[in-house]
Design an enzyme around this catalytic site. Structure first.
Site, short mmCIF file in Angstrom:
data_model
loop_
_atom_site.label_atom_id
_atom_site.label_comp_id
_atom_site.label_asym_id
_atom_site.label_seq_id
_atom_site.Cartn_x
_atom_site.Cartn_y
_atom_site.Cartn_z
N ASN A 44 0.84 -1.19 0.00
CA ASN A 44 0.00 0.00 0.00
C ASN A 44 0.88 1.25 0.00
O ASN A 44 1.96 1.27 0.59
CB ASN A 44 -1.02 0.01 1.15
CG ASN A 44 -0.42 -0.16 2.52
OD1 ASN A 44 0.65 -0.77 2.69
ND2 ASN A 44 -1.08 0.36 3.53
N GLU A 46 0.36 5.22 0.72
CA GLU A 46 -0.56 6.26 1.18
C GLU A 46 -0.06 7.64 0.75
O GLU A 46 1.11 7.81 0.40
CB GLU A 46 -0.69 6.19 2.71
CG GLU A 46 -1.30 4.86 3.15
CD GLU A 46 -1.55 4.76 4.64
OE1 GLU A 46 -1.04 5.59 5.41
OE2 GLU A 46 -2.27 3.82 5.03
N CYS A 55 -4.07 0.66 -2.61
CA CYS A 55 -3.94 -0.58 -1.83
C CYS A 55 -2.85 -1.49 -2.44
O CYS A 55 -2.54 -1.41 -3.63
CB CYS A 55 -5.25 -1.36 -1.84
SG CYS A 55 -6.58 -0.60 -0.90
N GLU A 57 -2.99 -4.64 -3.14
CA GLU A 57 -3.48 -5.55 -4.18
C GLU A 57 -3.51 -4.86 -5.54
O GLU A 57 -3.15 -5.44 -6.56
CB GLU A 57 -4.90 -6.05 -3.83
CG GLU A 57 -5.01 -6.83 -2.54
CD GLU A 57 -5.30 -5.97 -1.33
OE1 GLU A 57 -4.76 -4.84 -1.24
OE2 GLU A 57 -6.07 -6.41 -0.47
N CYS A 92 -10.12 -5.04 -0.04
CA CYS A 92 -11.23 -4.09 0.05
C CYS A 92 -12.12 -4.22 -1.20
O CYS A 92 -11.74 -4.86 -2.20
CB CYS A 92 -10.71 -2.66 0.19
SG CYS A 92 -10.18 -1.90 -1.36
N CYS A 95 -10.56 -3.14 -4.56
CA CYS A 95 -9.58 -4.11 -5.08
C CYS A 95 -10.28 -5.35 -5.62
O CYS A 95 -9.85 -5.92 -6.63
CB CYS A 95 -8.59 -4.49 -3.98
SG CYS A 95 -7.45 -3.14 -3.61
#
Ligand code: THU
Length: 137
Positions: A44, A46, A55, A57, A92, A95
């Protein structure tokens, strides 16, 4: 799958070491296995403008797709707060949808704490009745 599940989880654990998560402290790693046996990893990333965050993934998926890869068989994901033991986390919703675009419902998803502790399911279980490319033909 040409590599074993433990190897894929190890790749996700290594990718997690590169997580850039100064705001949430929640570090995630992912490893996506292509049909030809190539593994694409991601973490990830940010941003101070929070919604820009990517993310793990999707980092792995977009790396792979941008390298010309289109067919995938399995994904391993690991995550947790810096200072607490890792827990099994599920991808999530965003994703799941992004993965569905390229992987379809048969993708194996390994949600791991470590190589010995993980849950296996399919993307179809995580995203039932998904909307995908077939709907647009
Ligand atoms: N995160 C992921 O990388 N993958 C998921 O499936 C869930 C959430 C990241 C996004 C953000 O950087 C942090 O975890 C907390 O939500």
């Amino acid at each position: 799958m040409k590599i074993d599940e433990q190897t894929l989880i190890q790749a996700a654990l290594r990718a997690r070491e590169n997580a850039y998560a100064p705001y949430s402290g929640f570090r995630v790693g992912a490893a996506l296995l292509a049909q030809d046996g190539t593994v694409y990893t991601g973490c990830n990333v940010e941003c101070a403008s929070f919604s820009v965050t990517n993310c793990a993934e999707r980092t792995a998926l977009f790396k792979a797709v941008s390298e010309g890869e289109r067919h995938f068989t399995a994904l391993a994901v690991v995550g947790g707060k810096d200072d607490t033991p890792q827990a099994e986390i599920t991808p999530c919703g965003v994703c799941r949808q992004a993965l569905y675009e390229f992987c379809g419902g048969d993708l194996i998803v390994l949600m791991a704490q470590d190589e010995a502790h993980f849950t296996r399911c399919t993307l179809a279980e995580l995203l039932p009745a998904g909307f995908g490319p077939k709907e647009l033909v």
